[in-house]
Design a protein around this motif. Structure first.
Motif, PDB file in Angstrom:
ATOM      1  N   LYS A  12       0.855  -1.177   0.000  1.00 32.62           N
ATOM      2  CA  LYS A  12       0.000   0.000   0.000  1.00 32.62           C
ATOM      3  C   LYS A  12       0.901   1.241   0.000  1.00 32.62           C
ATOM      4  N   PRO A  13       0.481   2.348  -0.621  1.00 28.43           N
ATOM      5  CA  PRO A  13       1.279   3.570  -0.544  1.00 28.43           C
ATOM      6  C   PRO A  13       1.623   3.912   0.906  1.00 28.43           C
ATOM      7  N   GLN A  14       2.855   4.256   1.142  1.00 24.08           N
ATOM      8  CA  GLN A  14       3.314   4.481   2.510  1.00 24.08           C
ATOM      9  C   GLN A  14       2.510   5.573   3.212  1.00 24.08           C
ATOM     10  N   VAL A  15       2.134   6.614   2.476  1.00 21.91           N
ATOM     11  CA  VAL A  15       1.386   7.704   3.091  1.00 21.91           C
ATOM     12  C   VAL A  15       0.050   7.208   3.635  1.00 21.91           C
ATOM     13  N   PHE A  16      -0.591   6.259   2.939  1.00 18.80           N
ATOM     14  CA  PHE A  16      -1.856   5.698   3.417  1.00 18.80           C
ATOM     15  C   PHE A  16      -1.615   4.753   4.590  1.00 18.80           C
ATOM     16  N   ALA A  17      -0.573   3.941   4.485  1.00 24.45           N
ATOM     17  CA  ALA A  17      -0.267   2.989   5.555  1.00 24.45           C
ATOM     18  C   ALA A  17      -0.015   3.712   6.870  1.00 24.45           C
ATOM     19  N   GLU A  18       0.736   4.794   6.808  1.00 22.62           N
ATOM     20  CA  GLU A  18       1.035   5.549   8.027  1.00 22.62           C
ATOM     21  C   GLU A  18      -0.223   6.191   8.608  1.00 22.62           C
ATOM     22  N   ARG A  19      -1.111   6.662   7.740  1.00 25.05           N
ATOM     23  CA  ARG A  19      -2.360   7.261   8.223  1.00 25.05           C
ATOM     24  C   ARG A  19      -3.248   6.216   8.886  1.00 25.05           C
ATOM     25  N   ILE A  20      -3.285   5.022   8.315  1.00 29.35           N
ATOM     26  CA  ILE A  20      -4.108   3.948   8.888  1.00 29.35           C
ATOM     27  C   ILE A  20      -3.580   3.542  10.256  1.00 29.35           C
ATOM     28  N   LEU A  21      -2.267   3.353  10.369  1.00 24.20           N
ATOM     29  CA  LEU A  21      -1.687   2.980  11.662  1.00 24.20           C
ATOM     30  C   LEU A  21      -1.964   4.055  12.712  1.00 24.20           C
ATOM     31  N   ALA A  22      -1.830   5.313  12.319  1.00 25.63           N
ATOM     32  CA  ALA A  22      -2.080   6.404  13.262  1.00 25.63           C
ATOM     33  C   ALA A  22      -3.558   6.461  13.656  1.00 25.63           C
ATOM     34  N   HIS A  23      -4.444   6.309  12.688  1.00 28.37           N
ATOM     35  CA  HIS A  23      -5.884   6.393  12.940  1.00 28.37           C
ATOM     36  C   HIS A  23      -6.345   5.336  13.929  1.00 28.37           C
ATOM     37  N   PHE A  24      -5.814   4.132  13.801  1.00 28.74           N
ATOM     38  CA  PHE A  24      -6.236   3.033  14.667  1.00 28.74           C
ATOM     39  C   PHE A  24      -5.356   2.849  15.900  1.00 28.74           C
ATOM     40  N   GLY A  25      -4.459   3.794  16.149  1.00 25.87           N
ATOM     41  CA  GLY A  25      -3.642   3.737  17.359  1.00 25.87           C
ATOM     42  C   GLY A  25      -2.584   2.664  17.347  1.00 25.87           C
ATOM     43  N   LEU A  26      -2.141   2.234  16.174  1.00 24.30           N
ATOM     44  CA  LEU A  26      -1.144   1.176  16.070  1.00 24.30           C
ATOM     45  C   LEU A  26       0.268   1.694  15.803  1.00 24.30           C
ATOM     46  N   ALA A  27       0.409   2.945  15.411  1.00 26.91           N
ATOM     47  CA  ALA A  27       1.717   3.467  14.994  1.00 26.91           C
ATOM     48  C   ALA A  27       2.760   3.326  16.096  1.00 26.91           C
ATOM     49  N   ARG A  28       2.332   3.476  17.352  1.00 30.99           N
ATOM     50  CA  ARG A  28       3.294   3.453  18.453  1.00 30.99           C
ATOM     51  C   ARG A  28       3.974   2.097  18.631  1.00 30.99           C
ATOM     52  N   PHE A  29       3.421   1.047  18.030  1.00 29.19           N
ATOM     53  CA  PHE A  29       3.996  -0.285  18.187  1.00 29.19           C
ATOM     54  C   PHE A  29       5.104  -0.580  17.174  1.00 29.19           C
ATOM     55  N   PHE A  30       5.262   0.259  16.154  1.00 31.84           N
ATOM     56  CA  PHE A  30       6.152  -0.064  15.039  1.00 31.84           C
ATOM     57  C   PHE A  30       7.473   0.687  15.093  1.00 31.84           C
ATOM     58  N   ASP A  31       8.541  -0.069  14.802  1.00 32.39           N
ATOM     59  CA  ASP A  31       9.879   0.522  14.723  1.00 32.39           C
ATOM     60  C   ASP A  31      10.144   1.116  13.354  1.00 32.39           C
ATOM     61  N   GLY A  32       9.402   0.690  12.353  1.00 31.49           N
ATOM     62  CA  GLY A  32       9.582   1.199  11.005  1.00 31.49           C
ATOM     63  C   GLY A  32       8.414   0.826  10.114  1.00 31.49           C
ATOM     64  N   VAL A  33       8.160   1.656   9.109  1.00 29.05           N
ATOM     65  CA  VAL A  33       7.069   1.422   8.163  1.00 29.05           C
ATOM     66  C   VAL A  33       7.607   1.616   6.752  1.00 29.05           C
ATOM     67  N   VAL A  34       7.392   0.615   5.905  1.00 28.60           N
ATOM     68  CA  VAL A  34       7.811   0.709   4.507  1.00 28.60           C
ATOM     69  C   VAL A  34       6.629   0.356   3.613  1.00 28.60           C
ATOM     70  N   GLY A  35       6.267   1.297   2.746  1.00 27.82           N
ATOM     71  CA  GLY A  35       5.244   1.056   1.746  1.00 27.82           C
ATOM     72  C   GLY A  35       5.785   1.478   0.397  1.00 27.82           C
ATOM     73  N   ILE A  36       4.908   1.755  -0.539  1.00 24.63           N
ATOM     74  CA  ILE A  36       5.357   2.149  -1.874  1.00 24.63           C
ATOM     75  C   ILE A  36       5.050   3.628  -2.106  1.00 24.63           C
ATOM     76  N   ALA A  37       5.665   4.190  -3.130  1.00 23.63           N
ATOM     77  CA  ALA A  37       5.365   5.565  -3.538  1.00 23.63           C
ATOM     78  C   ALA A  37       4.038   5.577  -4.284  1.00 23.63           C
ATOM     79  N   LEU A  38       3.380   6.724  -4.318  1.00 29.91           N
ATOM     80  CA  LEU A  38       2.087   6.819  -4.985  1.00 29.91           C
ATOM     81  C   LEU A  38       2.162   6.487  -6.465  1.00 29.91           C
ATOM     82  N   ASP A  39       3.324   6.715  -7.094  1.00 30.37           N
ATOM     83  CA  ASP A  39       3.451   6.438  -8.528  1.00 30.37           C
ATOM     84  C   ASP A  39       4.031   5.062  -8.825  1.00 30.37           C
ATOM     85  N   ASP A  40       4.183   4.230  -7.788  1.00 33.48           N
ATOM     86  CA  ASP A  40       4.713   2.872  -7.969  1.00 33.48           C
ATOM     87  C   ASP A  40       3.596   1.963  -8.457  1.00 33.48           C
TER      88      ASP A  40
END
Length: 424
Positions: A109-137
């Motif tokens: 999933k595009p990284q910008v969306f993945a990060e928003r989803i983790l933040a929205h559901f309160g999961l971001a604090r559990f992750f040491d790193g997040v890697v997704g794709i660029a919007l044009d990938d």
């Protein structure tokens, strides 16, 4: 040997994202003139790269690229929230972090969306790193994503996902793979892809990834306020909110919540017992609480669940200590063995004045119980006692103006829960 590094896929592994993905894909297809498509075709959008999925509908490269724009326009504002965390995921992530495991996200999933989803559901604090794709990938190559997410210091690592693409990504990087069969892939698909392990539930996944880490204590949330403050509405909203975030919610109430406590409830609230002595009333509430704590609250917390309770010991302090004028210290003493140290982690106090609450109760269609029929002076003393409790325990009790709009009360209540959960 336990894994020291875990990489997770997002869709179908951490969150049940199907509704938002399929709805976004359907809207995009219709904007491109692809109407009447079998709804089952949109289920195939969960997992594979988006560009390839649109091409599978018969679109040209140019059409697929344009469809991706329509998809992301809807998904960015609404689709990504048509989603829910699988039950038990927050506790699994808490256990991994408690055990010192590195936790990373590796998603197509595009990284910008993945990060928003983790933040929205309160999961971001559990992750040491997040890697997704660029919007044009357009490719969303999973082996490349896993390679980028895998830290150099990883010792024994595993990739966890629900589709063959996830298994392929892990295998290409020489690490173990875990196929989760509760997501959008099938056991046959994951087995054919060569997953090192297969699990059917989040519970099995936790047992595999964190076998020696105890289940963390659950979260105890209570809702308090005068009768007529809107507790039922806000408990419904909080229950939905916490469930959407993957917390296994046990909803209960006081007096009651267990068979014996419910029998006591009928006695203590019956209008047939208007002449009950205040001390008798206080003791009955404490007796019901003792049974409820031992039969429901403590077992649920020990299992890592979130207990959402309509009233608890603060009600006794306010109603019997304040309303009945027995005194705060007396009521606390009566309830000490009943509570046995099991206090709420967070309490939402719905603040509404006695006159307003009485007006709401008078308009209610249901018959009033023996506490609700008391005069305004009684409920004013209860209100004053609640105010004193809020001043005494500001870290635990969040007082919200219950005369505000329902949506605003819910917003404040949910924000408070997020802050309390994050603090843990």
């Amino acid at each position: 040997m336990r894994y020291d590094t875990i990489l997770f896929d997002l869709d179908g592994t951490l969150t049940e994202s199907g509704p938002g993905i399929m709805h976004s894909a359907q809207i995009a297809a219709e904007k491109m003139g692809f109407t009447g498509v079998d709804p089952a075709a949109f289920a195939r959008f969960i997992g594979p790269p988006l560009f390839q999925s649109f091409q599978a509908l018969g679109m040209t490269e140019a059409q697929a690229e344009q469809a991706m724009g329509h998809y992301r326009a809807y998904f960015a504002h609404r689709g990504l929230f048509e989603n829910a965390v699988y039950p038990g995921i927050p506790n699994l992530l808490r256990r991994l972090r408690a055990g010192g495991t590195g936790v990373y996200l590796a998603t197509a999933k595009p990284q910008v969306f993945a990060e928003r989803i983790l933040a929205h559901f309160g999961l971001a604090r559990f992750f040491d790193g997040v890697v997704g794709i660029a919007l044009d990938d357009k490719a969303g190559d999973k082996p490349t994503i896993v390679r980028a997410a895998l830290p150099k210091r990883a010792g024994r690592a595993a990739m966890v996902g629900d589709r063959a693409y996830d298994i392929d990504g892990g295998k290409a990087n020489g690490i173990d793979t875990v196929g989760v069969c509760y997501g959008y892939g099938t056991q046959a698909e994951l087995a054919h892809a060569g997953a090192t392990h297969l699990v059917d539930t989040v519970t099995e996944l936790a047992a595999l990834l964190a076998p020696d880490v105890p289940i963390p204590r659950g979260f105890f949330v209570t809702v308090e306020g005068l009768d007529g403050s809107g507790k039922t509405t806000q408990i419904d909203a909080l229950g939905h909110y916490l469930t959407q975030r993957g917390y296994e919610v046990v909803r209960t109430r006081e007096p009651g919540g267990s068979p014996i406590a419910e029998q006591i409830r009928r006695v203590v609230l019956s209008p047939d017992n208007l002449g009950m002595h205040p001390v008798t009333e206080a003791l009955l509430y404490a007796a019901a609480r003792a049974e409820h704590v031992q039969a429901v609250v403590r077992p649920a917390l020990a299992a890592g669940k979130t207990v959402l309770c309509d009233r608890f010991v603060d009600s006794s302090v306010a109603y019997q200590g304040g309303g009945r004028a027995l005194g705060v210290d007396v009521v606390r003493g009566l309830n000490a063995p009943a509570v046995a140290g099991t206090m709420p982690d967070a309490t939402l106090l719905l603040r509404v004045d006695a006159a307003t609450a009485m007006g709401r109760r008078s308009r209610a269609t249901a018959s009033l119980d023996r506490i609700e029929v008391e005069r305004e002076a009684f409920h004013q003393r209860v209100f004053d006692a609640y105010e004193a409790l809020a001043q005494l325990y500001p870290d635990r009790i969040c007082a919200v103006d219950a005369t505000a709009g329902v949506a605003e009360i819910t917003r404040q209540a949910c924000a408070r829960m997020d802050a309390m959960l994050a603090a843990r």
